[in-house]
Design a protein around this motif. Structure first.
Motif, PDB file in Angstrom:
ATOM      1  N   LEU A 295       0.840  -1.209   0.000  1.00 50.52           N
ATOM      2  CA  LEU A 295       0.000   0.000   0.000  1.00 50.52           C
ATOM      3  C   LEU A 295       0.873   1.257   0.000  1.00 50.52           C
ATOM      4  N   MET A 296       1.982   1.215   0.740  1.00 50.55           N
ATOM      5  CA  MET A 296       2.854   2.401   0.780  1.00 50.55           C
ATOM      6  C   MET A 296       3.525   2.623  -0.573  1.00 50.55           C
ATOM      7  N   ALA A 297       3.922   1.546  -1.236  1.00 52.37           N
ATOM      8  CA  ALA A 297       4.521   1.703  -2.570  1.00 52.37           C
ATOM      9  C   ALA A 297       3.483   2.286  -3.533  1.00 52.37           C
ATOM     10  N   ILE A 298       2.244   1.812  -3.417  1.00 54.28           N
ATOM     11  CA  ILE A 298       1.166   2.337  -4.273  1.00 54.28           C
ATOM     12  C   ILE A 298       0.974   3.826  -3.990  1.00 54.28           C
ATOM     13  N   ALA A 299       0.971   4.198  -2.693  1.00 55.40           N
ATOM     14  CA  ALA A 299       0.776   5.609  -2.325  1.00 55.40           C
ATOM     15  C   ALA A 299       1.907   6.472  -2.887  1.00 55.40           C
ATOM     16  N   LEU A 300       3.144   5.991  -2.799  1.00 58.77           N
ATOM     17  CA  LEU A 300       4.286   6.781  -3.280  1.00 58.77           C
ATOM     18  C   LEU A 300       4.245   6.927  -4.800  1.00 58.77           C
TER      19      LEU A 300
END
Ligand code: ADP
Ligand code: ASP
Ligand code: MG
Length: 416
Positions: A89-94
């Motif tokens: 999810l954090m990679a998607i957000a970035l």
């Protein structure tokens, strides 16, 4: 953490985000913006994330709804999924912020552990994959709390283990400081949920933080502090939403000894067992505690009464969750060693004062006991070390005990 690996031009910053800071998509997006801000200062960024919100607790509850004592290998398979959700999810957000990023699990970045499921120790780190991704200009996001054995079995590092992942990476990447972003903006003189007027500490020594973490201050995992002390990584606990600096955990400096007590910590959900009329002869304590250790029971405080007519009472404390198991062992032991019986006190807690200043100041114990007696709080057991004093008290008086002691040592509103 911010640091420099030999041969690298850019400094590496390692940023660790706890579960509470990742509990909702909105919070995750905020964290992503914070990561981008740091990266825009020209540093390479390695991010370590915990499972979002209460996910780890919820997964444990699910397993325990199926079996009282779930298999530990399978628990690791289950719990590791929490952090795996956060990294993706954090990679998607970035990426949605046009920041190139890649997520890796603990095993993918070569975190090798022993095979002690649910409490594994790191035996080897490998940062090649991280360095390669950084060279390609990516932000690297690593799942905290997990690794794998040499046999490629998934393991977890114990509750709070993402802190340990962050410090181990900081050390391996030769960082000088490891940044922890939390729902609290630093380390306080007591848990701010229990003492709202507690003061934020500007800095604290590794030894004090290690005692605090081991005595219940869940703000940092004790094994991460131990690792930091050994490797010399400075830890920085700070707010996930506010930019100001928080608390530095570092090597002791002289002025730290000037403070008599740095913090008051507490734990609840402990229990006490007393074995009555134990024959007072050599080898008995070894038999009792040897058997409890064989069953992997963690014993905390131990007290043996003075001997009367050839017998003595031996009391010890354990976690409440281990009580039923401990009772079964003690029942057998009572018969084996010829004791009279045993008593269980199922609801106790512990309140402790911590401070390197205790080495050079006297009267700390007396002041602590006075604070408790003024509130009519009975001390059930006492244990001390060079820089801490702990009192076992009734569980339902723990919070009041923390507040009384905090007040006695005038720890409120010390710093901004
Ligand atoms: P993370 O999810 O980032 O690992 P934790 O929830 O494990 O963070 O730890 C932060 C919590 O620790 C705070 O919300 C606070 O209530 C608690 N805490 C306990 N003692 C202290 C203390 N002395 N100083 C700061 N926080 C403390
Ligand atoms: N998610 C794990 C836990 O809740 C590890 C961590 O958050 O540090 O214990
Ligand atoms: Mg934690």
């Amino acid at each position: 953490m911010t640091g420099s690996t030999p041969g690298r031009e850019k400094k590496i910053t390692v940023m660790k985000f706890g579960g509470a800071t990742l509990a909702t998509p909105e919070l995750m997006k905020g964290v992503a913006r914070r990561i981008v801000d740091v990266r825009n200062t020209g540093q390479d960024v390695v991010v370590v994330v915990s499972a979002p919100g209460d996910m780890t607790d919820n997964l444990i509850a699910k397993a325990q709804a199926i079996a009282e004592f779930p298999d530990e290998r399978e628990m690791d398979m289950l719990l590791a999924t929490g952090e795996q959700q956060s990294i993706a999810l954090m990679a998607i957000a970035l990426k949605s912020l046009n920041c190139d990023a890649i997520s890796f699990t603990g095993p993918q970045v070569g975190i090798v552990t022993d095979d002690a499921h649910c409490k594994a120790r790191i035996v080897k780190m490998g940062s090649d994959k991280i360095l390669k991704a950084l060279r390609l200009g990516k932000v690297v996001i690593v799942a905290g709390f997990q690794g794998e054995t040499e046999e490629e079995e998934i393991t977890t590092l114990g509750r709070g283990g993402s802190d340990l992942t962050a410090v181990a990476l900081a050390a391996d990447l030769t960082a000088v400081v490891c940044e922890f972003y939390k729902d609290v903006d630093g380390v306080y003189t007591a848990d701010p949920r229990v003492v709202p007027t507690a003061s934020r500490l500007l800095n604290i020594s590794y030894d004090e933080m290690l005692e605090m973490a081991s005595l219940g201050a869940k703000v940092l995992y004790n094994r991460s502090v131990e690792f930091a002390k050994k490797s010399g990584v400075v830890l920085h606990v700070r707010s996930a939403v506010r930019p100001e600096p928080g608390t530095l955990i570092m090597e002791e400096v002289e002025q730290m000894e000037g403070v008599m007590v740095s913090a008051v910590t507490h734990t609840k959900q402990e229990a006490k067992l007393t074995i009555l009329w134990v024959p007072d002869k050599p080898g008995i304590a070894a038999t009792i505690f040897g058997r409890l250790a064989d069953e992997d029971l963690n014993i905390d405080v131990i007290v043996q009464d003075i001997s009367e007519e050839g017998t003595t009472n031996i009391s010890f404390t354990i976690r409440q969750k281990d009580l039923q198991r401990a009772k079964k062992i003690v029942e057998t032991l009572v018969k084996e060693i010829g004791a009279k019986g045993y008593q269980a006190d199922e609801k106790i807690g512990k309140v402790s004062v911590v401070g390197v200043g205790m080495r050079s100041h006297s009267g700390v114990a007396a002041a602590m006991f006075k604070a408790l007696s003024e509130r009519g709080i009975n001390i059930v057991m006492i244990s001390t070390s060079e820089i801490k004093i702990s009192c076992i008290v009734e569980e339902n008086r723990v919070e009041e005990a923390v507040q009384a002691i905090h007040e006695k040592f005038k720890l409120s509103n010390l710093t901004s």
